[in-house]
Structures are given as C-alpha cells and as structure tokens.
Write a protein that holds these residues in place. Structure first.
Motif, PDB file in Angstrom:
ATOM      1  N   LEU A 105       0.992  -1.024  -0.072  1.00 31.90           N
ATOM      2  CA  LEU A 105      -0.130  -0.074   0.249  1.00 31.90           C
ATOM      3  C   LEU A 105       0.728   1.392  -0.135  1.00 31.90           C
ATOM      4  O   LEU A 105       0.385   2.452  -0.390  1.00 31.90           O
ATOM      5  CB  LEU A 105      -0.921   0.180   1.271  1.00 31.90           C
ATOM      6  CG  LEU A 105      -2.150  -1.175   1.448  1.00 31.90           C
ATOM      7  CD1 LEU A 105      -2.965  -0.966   2.456  1.00 31.90           C
ATOM      8  CD2 LEU A 105      -3.034  -0.560   0.127  1.00 31.90           C
ATOM      9  N   HIS A 106       2.231   1.368   0.592  1.00 31.54           N
ATOM     10  CA  HIS A 106       3.141   2.509   0.997  1.00 31.54           C
ATOM     11  C   HIS A 106       3.272   2.374  -0.113  1.00 31.54           C
ATOM     12  O   HIS A 106       3.470   3.173  -1.173  1.00 31.54           O
ATOM     13  CB  HIS A 106       3.839   2.441   1.613  1.00 31.54           C
ATOM     14  CG  HIS A 106       5.035   2.928   1.881  1.00 31.54           C
ATOM     15  ND1 HIS A 106       5.208   4.323   2.137  1.00 31.54           N
ATOM     16  CD2 HIS A 106       6.128   2.958   1.979  1.00 31.54           C
ATOM     17  CE1 HIS A 106       5.893   5.115   2.143  1.00 31.54           C
ATOM     18  NE2 HIS A 106       6.729   4.436   2.018  1.00 31.54           N
ATOM     19  N   ALA A 107       4.291   1.273  -1.346  1.00 31.87           N
ATOM     20  CA  ALA A 107       4.294   1.953  -2.430  1.00 31.87           C
ATOM     21  C   ALA A 107       3.559   2.023  -3.649  1.00 31.87           C
ATOM     22  O   ALA A 107       3.926   2.423  -4.784  1.00 31.87           O
ATOM     23  CB  ALA A 107       4.982   0.117  -3.485  1.00 31.87           C
ATOM     24  N   SER A 108       2.201   1.767  -3.581  1.00 29.37           N
ATOM     25  CA  SER A 108       1.157   1.860  -4.813  1.00 29.37           C
ATOM     26  C   SER A 108       1.158   3.126  -5.049  1.00 29.37           C
ATOM     27  O   SER A 108       0.792   3.798  -6.003  1.00 29.37           O
ATOM     28  CB  SER A 108      -0.615   1.583  -3.945  1.00 29.37           C
ATOM     29  OG  SER A 108      -1.005   1.978  -3.134  1.00 29.37           O
ATOM     30  N   GLN A 109       0.923   4.069  -3.730  1.00 28.50           N
ATOM     31  CA  GLN A 109       1.272   6.085  -3.873  1.00 28.50           C
ATOM     32  C   GLN A 109       0.052   6.241  -3.902  1.00 28.50           C
ATOM     33  O   GLN A 109      -0.138   7.120  -4.489  1.00 28.50           O
ATOM     34  CB  GLN A 109       2.150   6.534  -3.998  1.00 28.50           C
ATOM     35  CG  GLN A 109       4.130   5.933  -4.143  1.00 28.50           C
ATOM     36  CD  GLN A 109       4.683   7.024  -5.312  1.00 28.50           C
ATOM     37  OE1 GLN A 109       4.111   7.663  -5.986  1.00 28.50           O
ATOM     38  NE2 GLN A 109       5.840   7.266  -4.992  1.00 28.50           N
ATOM     39  N   ARG A 110      -1.055   5.574  -3.727  1.00 27.73           N
ATOM     40  CA  ARG A 110      -2.649   5.496  -3.967  1.00 27.73           C
ATOM     41  C   ARG A 110      -3.625   4.322  -3.399  1.00 27.73           C
ATOM     42  O   ARG A 110      -2.807   3.521  -3.212  1.00 27.73           O
ATOM     43  CB  ARG A 110      -3.040   5.925  -5.409  1.00 27.73           C
ATOM     44  CG  ARG A 110      -3.320   4.547  -6.503  1.00 27.73           C
ATOM     45  CD  ARG A 110      -3.256   5.112  -8.009  1.00 27.73           C
ATOM     46  NE  ARG A 110      -3.651   2.932  -8.065  1.00 27.73           N
ATOM     47  CZ  ARG A 110      -4.443   1.986  -8.309  1.00 27.73           C
ATOM     48  NH1 ARG A 110      -5.057   2.403  -7.171  1.00 27.73           N
ATOM     49  NH2 ARG A 110      -3.913   1.430  -8.895  1.00 27.73           N
ATOM     50  N   PRO A 111      -5.078   4.989  -2.934  1.00 23.52           N
ATOM     51  CA  PRO A 111      -5.555   3.833  -2.144  1.00 23.52           C
ATOM     52  C   PRO A 111      -5.969   2.507  -3.269  1.00 23.52           C
ATOM     53  O   PRO A 111      -5.862   3.725  -4.666  1.00 23.52           O
ATOM     54  CB  PRO A 111      -6.283   4.938  -2.014  1.00 23.52           C
ATOM     55  CG  PRO A 111      -6.337   6.176  -1.292  1.00 23.52           C
ATOM     56  CD  PRO A 111      -5.186   6.245  -2.445  1.00 23.52           C
ATOM     57  N   LEU A 112      -5.947   1.913  -2.762  1.00 24.72           N
ATOM     58  CA  LEU A 112      -6.358   0.368  -3.697  1.00 24.72           C
ATOM     59  C   LEU A 112      -7.772  -0.284  -3.004  1.00 24.72           C
ATOM     60  O   LEU A 112      -7.884  -0.035  -1.456  1.00 24.72           O
ATOM     61  CB  LEU A 112      -5.234  -0.497  -3.763  1.00 24.72           C
ATOM     62  CG  LEU A 112      -3.447  -0.185  -4.144  1.00 24.72           C
ATOM     63  CD1 LEU A 112      -2.974  -0.904  -3.972  1.00 24.72           C
ATOM     64  CD2 LEU A 112      -3.745   0.613  -5.736  1.00 24.72           C
ATOM     65  N   THR A 113      -8.287  -0.939  -3.660  1.00 24.94           N
ATOM     66  CA  THR A 113      -9.476  -1.593  -3.734  1.00 24.94           C
ATOM     67  C   THR A 113      -8.657  -2.771  -2.930  1.00 24.94           C
ATOM     68  O   THR A 113      -7.709  -3.706  -3.617  1.00 24.94           O
ATOM     69  CB  THR A 113     -10.200  -2.485  -4.674  1.00 24.94           C
ATOM     70  OG1 THR A 113      -9.582  -2.433  -5.429  1.00 24.94           O
ATOM     71  CG2 THR A 113     -10.633  -0.193  -5.532  1.00 24.94           C
ATOM     72  N   ALA A 114      -9.582  -3.903  -1.868  1.00 25.82           N
ATOM     73  CA  ALA A 114      -9.351  -4.742  -2.334  1.00 25.82           C
ATOM     74  C   ALA A 114      -9.359  -6.080  -3.297  1.00 25.82           C
ATOM     75  O   ALA A 114      -8.295  -6.955  -2.994  1.00 25.82           O
ATOM     76  CB  ALA A 114     -10.525  -5.732  -1.445  1.00 25.82           C
ATOM     77  N   GLU A 115      -9.508  -5.884  -3.982  1.00 26.10           N
ATOM     78  CA  GLU A 115      -9.686  -6.744  -5.547  1.00 26.10           C
ATOM     79  C   GLU A 115      -8.312  -6.851  -5.417  1.00 26.10           C
ATOM     80  O   GLU A 115      -7.801  -7.335  -6.748  1.00 26.10           O
ATOM     81  CB  GLU A 115     -10.649  -6.394  -6.294  1.00 26.10           C
ATOM     82  CG  GLU A 115     -10.518  -6.871  -7.927  1.00 26.10           C
ATOM     83  CD  GLU A 115     -11.856  -6.963  -8.782  1.00 26.10           C
ATOM     84  OE1 GLU A 115     -11.840  -7.752  -9.558  1.00 26.10           O
ATOM     85  OE2 GLU A 115     -12.401  -6.491  -8.906  1.00 26.10           O
ATOM     86  N   GLU A 116      -8.171  -4.602  -6.386  1.00 25.70           N
ATOM     87  CA  GLU A 116      -6.197  -4.466  -6.970  1.00 25.70           C
ATOM     88  C   GLU A 116      -4.965  -5.652  -5.648  1.00 25.70           C
ATOM     89  O   GLU A 116      -4.107  -6.123  -5.895  1.00 25.70           O
ATOM     90  CB  GLU A 116      -6.301  -2.548  -6.986  1.00 25.70           C
ATOM     91  CG  GLU A 116      -7.384  -2.567  -7.756  1.00 25.70           C
ATOM     92  CD  GLU A 116      -7.156  -1.103  -7.737  1.00 25.70           C
ATOM     93  OE1 GLU A 116      -6.955  -0.367  -8.506  1.00 25.70           O
ATOM     94  OE2 GLU A 116      -6.857  -0.718  -6.305  1.00 25.70           O
ATOM     95  N   VAL A 117      -5.459  -5.314  -4.567  1.00 27.45           N
ATOM     96  CA  VAL A 117      -3.947  -5.764  -3.494  1.00 27.45           C
ATOM     97  C   VAL A 117      -4.242  -7.467  -3.688  1.00 27.45           C
ATOM     98  O   VAL A 117      -2.821  -7.574  -4.080  1.00 27.45           O
ATOM     99  CB  VAL A 117      -4.735  -5.478  -1.997  1.00 27.45           C
ATOM    100  CG1 VAL A 117      -3.894  -6.129  -1.092  1.00 27.45           C
ATOM    101  CG2 VAL A 117      -4.827  -3.739  -1.996  1.00 27.45           C
TER     102      VAL A 117
END
Length: 347
Positions: free
Chosen positions: A38-50
C-alpha cells in the motif's frame, strides 16, 4: 440495586480472550507485505487490486483489509466509483513498512515465528519453572544462547528484532541521563550495534566498543554495521567467561533480564572490576511496579522471560540491590515513557 453493564456483558474478558486474533492479524498483514504494498502504490487500492497484485484471494484479502481498518492500521474511504479503497495510516507507514528507519517489521516477524510458538507452552513453563525451547523447537536450552542462535537465520532474525527495538526506543534510553562525561563506553551484548550508533550520534566525544560472541560480531559487521566507523569498535568474547575491556561506562541493555539473580551478580561483579574509578553502568530494562500492580507490558514480558530464558523482569529495588551488592552506588532511575527505562549506577 443497579447492575453495572460490565457485570452482565464481560466486554473486557472477551477482548482478552480474542487478543490472539488481533496479534495474528497484525503478524499476517506484515508477513504478506500488505503495508509495504500500500505504501509503494502511492494511491489507495481496492481489495481486488491488492489481491491481484499480491497473488491472494479477493475474499480473504478483503476480510484482512477490513480487519486492519478496524484495528486503525488502515484508512478506508470510497473512490469516485463508490468502491471501498484502503491506504496506510501514518503509524503503519512509519512502523510497519520494511523500508522505514523506525520499522518494527522484524520485531513483529520474530514475535510471530518464535515467541508465539513458545507461548503455546506457557502452562508448562509455569508448572515447570523453565523455558520451553525444547517443546517448541525440539532443541535443548541448556545453553540459552545456543538455543536462541540455533541457526544463522535465527541469529539474524534475533539481531533484527533487537535492531528494530533500539531504532524506536534507543534514543530515549541513551538520553535519559547525560552520558557526555563517559568517553569510553562498552556495550555488553551489543548485538546489532543499534545502541552504539545512537551513542556516537548523540555524544560526539565518545567511543563505543561492542562486546559480543564472535558469531554475533561477524553478523553485525556483515549485515548491520558494514561501513567503517572509527568510533565504534568490536571485541569478541563471552562476558561470563572472558575478560572485559576497560571502560568508563558499561551498557547492559536487555541483558540482565535474561538471567537469574546469581548470574546477574556474577556479571555485575565482573563489570565492577573492569570499570574505571568514577565510571558506571547503565542498565536498560522494562521495570515492574514495586506493588506488583503493573505495568501490563512488563508483566507480560516477565512471562515471556519464563517461556524463553532463565531470567525475569524486575523492580527498581531489585536492580538497585543487585547493583549495590556488586559494589556500585549512587543509583538513579529515569523512566522514559517507552517500555524500556534507564538505571545509572557509579563505581
């Protein structure tokens, strides 16, 4: 007569009973790399994306993310499509990501993979009055640190545990007293060198010798202090068997709690003999209240000492007695506001 709600609904007891679920949720979230991702993504993510990006089931990931949000480790909100998205809290980014200089990741990993297994045998430890390494890992604990350092991998993990603790609490315990008068410092059982680094950073005129077992010194040089620092030296040895280098101040950070009173006195007597006149010893430990009422962290730690070591957590009066018996005097204690506190005594 009115009945208190706690009498008909045991909320606190239920929280205690299910406390292991909280711990294991935190352990697994770190193990699966949730906070790092989540830190590396630099944007909020959905459960499906994670789930897709980490190769996990969407259903399981959603449940884990939701639980972490409930534990206030993640922030949730709805995106423009009305989907729930997740991001780290500031606390999680600071303490739960591997790349953070104040990361507790390795401490959490050690709790999950080593301490958690020993605690499965807490009842046996209480009945028998000894640690449970043989039941938990099938190895003898006759030599405590042979059990703790039972493999190269386990040694590195233990050193990472200590490193993460002192990266968070080290400055507080080293600055609890003004140590600037001590030019030569010996950190007994200095492990990863995290406290030595704090010392030379805070006190520019001191030199610190890390005294530890040869294999610990080697791993420290290879993994934790690879760069040459003219003010941090190494001395290989066993502090129960070998002569200690002369110094103005000796640091015993989370050392005495590993051992019985008899072994603590054996070590403190050696420190007293090696210490220069006017010098001292700095004991850094978690401290129990004198009336046995707390703090809970130290009370749990002393149970952990039972399942893992030969020692226990102690009260200020007990450490003062040990120090005075060894010859040290003018003992003072400073509470730091963390789980660990500092006791300074003089020769």
């Amino acid at each position: 007569m009115a009945v208190a709600k706690e009498d008909i609904y045991p909320k606190k007891l239920l929280e205690y009973m299910e406390g292991f679920m909280v711990s294991k949720t935190l352990f697994v979230a770190c193990e699966l790399g949730l906070f790092d991702h989540l830190h590396a993504s630099q944007r909020p993510l959905t459960a499906e994306e994670v789930a897709q990006e980490l190769g996990m089931s969407t259903d399981g990931t959603e449940r884990l993310l939701s639980a972490c949000a409930g534990l206030q480790l993640l922030i949730t909100h709805s995106d423009e499509k009305g989907q729930v998205v997740y991001s780290n809290t500031e606390m999680s980014t600071t303490f739960l990501t591997k790349s953070s200089p104040r990361s507790l990741y390795h401490s959490i990993e050690y709790n999950s993979n080593t301490i958690y297994l020993c605690w499965c045998y807490l009842a046996d430890a209480i009945r028998e009055g000894r640690n449970q390494y043989e039941k938990a890992f099938g190895i003898s604990s006759k030599d405590l640190f042979q059990a703790l350092y039972r493999s190269e991998e386990e040694l590195v993990k233990f050193m990472q545990l200590m490193n993460s603790i002192w990266n968070v609490c080290g400055r507080d315990v080293i600055t609890a007293f003004n140590l600037s008068e001590f030019r030569s410092i010996c950190d007994l059982g200095g492990c990863s060198g995290a406290l030595a680094q704090q010392c030379v950073s805070i006190y520019p005129t001191c030199k610190v010798t890390i005294f530890d077992l040869p294999r610990v010194v080697r791993v420290c040089r290879d993994h934790f202090l690879p760069e040459e620092n003219q003010r941090i030296l190494f001395h290989e040895g066993d502090f129960f068997k070998d002569a200690l280098p002369e110094a103005d101040l000796y640091i015993l950070a989370r050392i005495l709690h590993d051992w019985t009173d008899e072994r603590c006195l054996e070590l403190l007597n050696k420190v007293y003999q090696a210490c220069r006149p006017g010098g001292g010893v700095l004991v850094i430990e978690s401290l129990l209240y004198e009336d046995n009422s707390g703090p809970l962290s130290a009370q749990l730690y002393t149970l952990n000492m039972l399942v893992q070591t030969e020692g226990r957590e102690r009260k200020v009066s007990e450490y003062t007695h040990l120090l005075n018996t060894a010859g040290f005097w003018d003992t003072h204690t400073q509470l730091t506001g963390t789980h660990y506190h500092s006791i300074l005594a003089r020769k």
